[in-house]
Design an enzyme around this catalytic site. Structure first.
Site, PDB file in Angstrom:
ATOM      1  CB  ALA A   9      -0.915  -0.022   1.230  1.00 18.13           C
ATOM      2  N   GLY A  11       2.290   2.652  -2.872  1.00 15.69           N
ATOM      3  CA  GLY A  11       2.338   3.352  -4.163  1.00 15.69           C
ATOM      4  C   GLY A  11       1.573   4.671  -4.134  1.00 15.69           C
ATOM      5  NE  ARG A  15      -1.527   3.520 -13.393  1.00 12.71           N
ATOM      6  CZ  ARG A  15      -1.366   2.197 -13.439  1.00 12.71           C
ATOM      7  NH1 ARG A  15      -1.839   1.506 -14.463  1.00 12.71           N
ATOM      8  NH2 ARG A  15      -0.746   1.551 -12.473  1.00 12.71           N
ATOM      9  N   GLY A 137      -0.182  -7.460 -15.832  1.00  8.51           N
ATOM     10  CA  GLY A 137       0.912  -8.353 -16.202  1.00  8.51           C
ATOM     11  C   GLY A 137       0.322  -9.632 -16.804  1.00  8.51           C
ATOM     12  CE1 TYR A 363     -30.446  22.372  16.220  1.00  8.44           C
ATOM     13  CE2 TYR A 363     -30.719  24.106  17.855  1.00  8.44           C
ATOM     14  CZ  TYR A 363     -29.973  23.087  17.303  1.00  8.44           C
ATOM     15  OH  TYR A 363     -28.751  22.766  17.836  1.00  8.44           O
ATOM     16  CG  ASN A 374     -47.352  17.679  20.638  1.00  9.43           C
ATOM     17  OD1 ASN A 374     -47.415  16.769  19.814  1.00  9.43           O
ATOM     18  ND2 ASN A 374     -47.488  18.949  20.311  1.00  9.43           N
TER      19      ASN A 374
HETATM   20  C1  UD1 Z   1       0.763  -4.957 -10.549  1.00 10.03           C
HETATM   21  C2  UD1 Z   1       1.547  -6.151 -11.138  1.00 10.03           C
HETATM   22  C3  UD1 Z   1       0.806  -6.646 -12.368  1.00 10.03           C
HETATM   23  C4  UD1 Z   1      -0.618  -7.024 -12.024  1.00 10.03           C
HETATM   24  C5  UD1 Z   1      -1.346  -5.849 -11.326  1.00 10.03           C
HETATM   25  C6  UD1 Z   1      -2.670  -6.348 -10.776  1.00 10.03           C
HETATM   26  C7  UD1 Z   1       3.909  -5.742 -10.631  1.00 10.03           C
HETATM   27  C8  UD1 Z   1       5.207  -5.323 -11.180  1.00 10.03           C
HETATM   28  N1  UD1 Z   1       2.876  -5.735 -11.472  1.00 10.03           N
HETATM   29  O1  UD1 Z   1       0.804  -3.929 -11.548  1.00 10.03           O
HETATM   30  O2  UD1 Z   1       1.485  -7.786 -12.889  1.00 10.03           O
HETATM   31  O3  UD1 Z   1      -1.303  -7.407 -13.184  1.00 10.03           O
HETATM   32  O4  UD1 Z   1      -0.570  -5.361 -10.233  1.00 10.03           O
HETATM   33  O5  UD1 Z   1      -3.429  -5.314 -10.243  1.00 10.03           O
HETATM   34  O6  UD1 Z   1       3.838  -6.088  -9.476  1.00 10.03           O
HETATM   35  N2  UD1 Z   1       3.207  -0.693  -4.403  1.00 10.03           N
HETATM   36  C9  UD1 Z   1       4.020  -0.489  -3.315  1.00 10.03           C
HETATM   37  N3  UD1 Z   1       5.301  -0.049  -3.522  1.00 10.03           N
HETATM   38  C10 UD1 Z   1       5.798   0.169  -4.753  1.00 10.03           C
HETATM   39  C11 UD1 Z   1       4.956  -0.040  -5.870  1.00 10.03           C
HETATM   40  C12 UD1 Z   1       3.667  -0.472  -5.664  1.00 10.03           C
HETATM   41  O7  UD1 Z   1       3.607  -0.689  -2.162  1.00 10.03           O
HETATM   42  O8  UD1 Z   1       6.972   0.558  -4.849  1.00 10.03           O
HETATM   43  C13 UD1 Z   1       1.806  -1.141  -4.157  1.00 10.03           C
HETATM   44  C14 UD1 Z   1       0.792  -0.149  -4.683  1.00 10.03           C
HETATM   45  O9  UD1 Z   1       0.378   0.754  -3.642  1.00 10.03           O
HETATM   46  C15 UD1 Z   1      -0.376  -1.044  -5.070  1.00 10.03           C
HETATM   47  C16 UD1 Z   1       0.314  -2.370  -5.428  1.00 10.03           C
HETATM   48  O10 UD1 Z   1       1.611  -2.331  -4.874  1.00 10.03           O
HETATM   49  O11 UD1 Z   1      -1.271  -1.253  -4.009  1.00 10.03           O
HETATM   50  C17 UD1 Z   1       0.400  -2.598  -6.950  1.00 10.03           C
HETATM   51  O12 UD1 Z   1       1.146  -1.521  -7.518  1.00 10.03           O
HETATM   52  P1  UD1 Z   1       0.750  -0.873  -8.899  1.00 10.03           P
HETATM   53  O13 UD1 Z   1       1.735   0.182  -9.196  1.00 10.03           O
HETATM   54  O14 UD1 Z   1      -0.693  -0.514  -8.915  1.00 10.03           O
HETATM   55  O15 UD1 Z   1       1.010  -2.110  -9.884  1.00 10.03           O
HETATM   56  P2  UD1 Z   1       0.342  -2.385 -11.281  1.00 10.03           P
HETATM   57  O16 UD1 Z   1       0.989  -1.557 -12.309  1.00 10.03           O
HETATM   58  O17 UD1 Z   1      -1.129  -2.320 -11.169  1.00 10.03           O
HETATM   59 CA    CA Z   2      -2.541  -1.738  -9.582  1.00 10.82          CA
END
Ligand code: UD1
Ligand code: CA
Length: 467
Positions: A9, A11, A15, A137, A363, A374
């Site tokens: 969690a 990231g 987007r 992926g 109120y 009442n």
């Molecule tokens: C990832 C998978 C992809 C899969 C998809 C499914 C990888 C490289 N790719 O891609 O194969 O199809 O999920 O939804 O794993 N996060 C971190 N630290 C980081 C990067 C990400 O904690 O440095 C967390 C993000 O908060 C998120 C999760 O990992 O909750 C997935 O990261 P995200 O960047 O959304 O990966 P996708 O590009 O969706």
């Molecule tokens: Ca994702």
């Protein structure tokens, strides 16, 4: 189940185009990441650890009771797992879940762990067959059908792009195998990140087992990366919650127009009319009618009560009580059995006793109202002097005449009556009448003379009595 769950969690969620970290975005009133944590717990994981980073404080506030590990720079999903290594056991099953995949079900997680443990594989990857695999992926298989790699969208060849089996981002690892090889991840890829997905080809190269378990319902694996996917996930969860309640005996005129959060309980034979939102920690009894146009948040609505076109927040509506149309119960209201908060009534931090009625245009704030009181139309508690809030007490059986101003602090004794249009500023003894109103005057013939004169008196002054 002895597995530990690691929820990624950290990231940013670029987007989403948001100031809020992605996993903190809510669906039906609950942040995404909490759905994932709840599913892991419900699956029986005895320990849940989250990796936080981007907006860590905000995310950690949402995760009370969850151990959090920081990933200060978000160098990829593989790097996130490396950061958590120091707090994790290097034996047994380690589930890795994405904080941005809120639709995952507990049963699916439990089945993935069981399948990995039975097979003895180094990793079990949860996969899905999607009509449109864009963005995920891809699961690459060898000529015998065995999984040999996961290739990210940006690294796919033209042929790999056509593969419809995708990585859902949910894995069960043999922790020993994972930590023996995780240091070999590299950043030689389109995004320059450490991909956790590369563990698959690393294991295959080492001759370790890799299995793929396809999920029955691909909707379960939706990853939320944009606001469009956030709305999609909301729709799916809305449908899932509503179906669960309908199957448990709740009627909905149109389930597309009802939104129920995951922490809401509803009794049998309750009917929910369109445009109703039930959110937070809310308990609805049996035989209740809710809506249309109603919001109930963090509240209790007891059996046989009804709430019509109203808002109820942080309050309790007693058995058989009625709220609305167009009432607003703000935090701290306790409406007793068969009590009523009627049309265009606002009540805050007050107790309304059994059978008492506040039927129209009032109120009521910081008041304690006894039983069978009442409160006439248009009556209000003047609870605020510009500096402080003051209390109003209305004892059992009192009758508050229409348009009474109750200037707090004040106590109206049991069975007392206040006359309509009175501003009552001193306590009233039980059984008394309190009247605060100037005498009525009557000017005979005035209206007739005015009409005969074609409007208001000529000098523009109102004719005085006796002139
Ligand atoms: C990832 C998978 C992809 C899969 C998809 C499914 C990888 C490289 N790719 O891609 O194969 O199809 O999920 O939804 O794993 N996060 C971190 N630290 C980081 C990067 C990400 O904690 O440095 C967390 C993000 O908060 C998120 C999760 O990992 O909750 C997935 O990261 P995200 O960047 O959304 O990966 P996708 O590009 O969706
Ligand atoms: Ca994702």
């Amino acid at each position: 189940m002895g597995a530990t769950a690691l929820v990624l969690a950290a990231g940013e969620g670029t987007r989403m185009k948001s100031d809020l970290p992605k996993v903190a975005h809510s669906i039906l009133g609950v942040p995404m990441v909490n759905y994932v944590v709840d599913a892991a717990r419900e699956a029986g994981c005895d320990r849940v650890v989250a990796v936080t980073g981007h907006g860590a404080e905000a995310v950690e506030r949402l995760l009370s009771g969850v151990e959090c590990v920081r990933q200060d720079r978000q160098l990829g999903t593989g790097h996130a797992v490396m950061c958590a290594r120091e707090v994790l056991d290097d034996s047994g099953s380690l589930l890795v879940l994405s904080g941005d995949s809120p639709l995952i079900r507990a049963e699916t997680i439990a089945a993935l762990v069981a399948a990995r443990e039975e097979s003895g594989a180094a990793v079990g990857v949860l996969t899905a067959h999607l009509g449109d695999p864009t963005g995920y992926g891809r699961i690459v298989r060898d000529s015998d059908g065995g999984v040999c790699a996961i290739v990210e969208q940006n690294d796919c060849t033209h042929a790999q792009c056509a593969i419809d089996e995708v990585n859902t981002g949910t894995y069960c690892f043999d922790a020993a195998a994972l930590f023996a090889h995780v240091d070999r991840l590299h950043t030689d890829n389109a995004q320059g990140e450490f991909y956790l997905t590369d563990m698959v080809s690393l294991f295959v190269a080492e001759g370790l087992g890799v299995i793929a378990i396809a999920v029955d319902d691909p909707l379960e694996t939706l990853g939320v990366n944009s606001r469009v996917q956030l709305a999609e996930a909301t729709k799916i969860l809305q449908h899932r919650m509503n179906e669960r309640h309908m199957l448990a005996g709740v009627t909905m005129t149109d389930p597309n127009l009802v939104w129920i959060g995951p922490r809401v309980e509803i009794g049998r034979d309750t009917e929910i009319l369109p445009m109703t939102f039930l959110m937070g920690e809310t308990h609805i009894g049996a035989g209740v009618t809710l809506g249309p146009d109603t919001r109930v948040i963090d509240s209790v609505v007891a059996d046989s009560a009804s709430v019509d076109s109203s808002i109820v927040i942080g309050s309790e509506v007693g058995p058989g009580a009625t709220v609305g149309p167009v009432a607003y119960l703000r935090p701290g209201v306790v409406l007793g059995r068969k009590a009523k908060a009627g049309t265009c009534v606002e009540i805050k931090n007050s107790k309304v006793g059994e059978g008492s009625k506040v039927p129209h245009l009032s109120y009521i704030g910081d008041a304690t109202i006894g039983a069978d009181v009442n409160v006439g139309a248009g009556s209000i508690t003047c609870n605020y002097d510009g500096f402080r809030k003051h209390e109003t007490v209305i004892e059992d059986g009192a009758f508050i005449g229409s348009d009474t101003m109750l200037v707090a602090p004040i106590r109206i004794g049991a069975g007392a009556v206040t006359a309509a249009a009175s501003a009552i500023s001193r306590d009233v003894k039980p059984g008394s009448l309190a009247i605060e109103r100037s005498d009525q005057r009557e000017i005979e013939g005035w209206a007739v003379r005015r009409r005969a004169g074609g409007g208001a008196p000529k000098d523009g002054q109102t004719e005085r009595e006796g002139e």
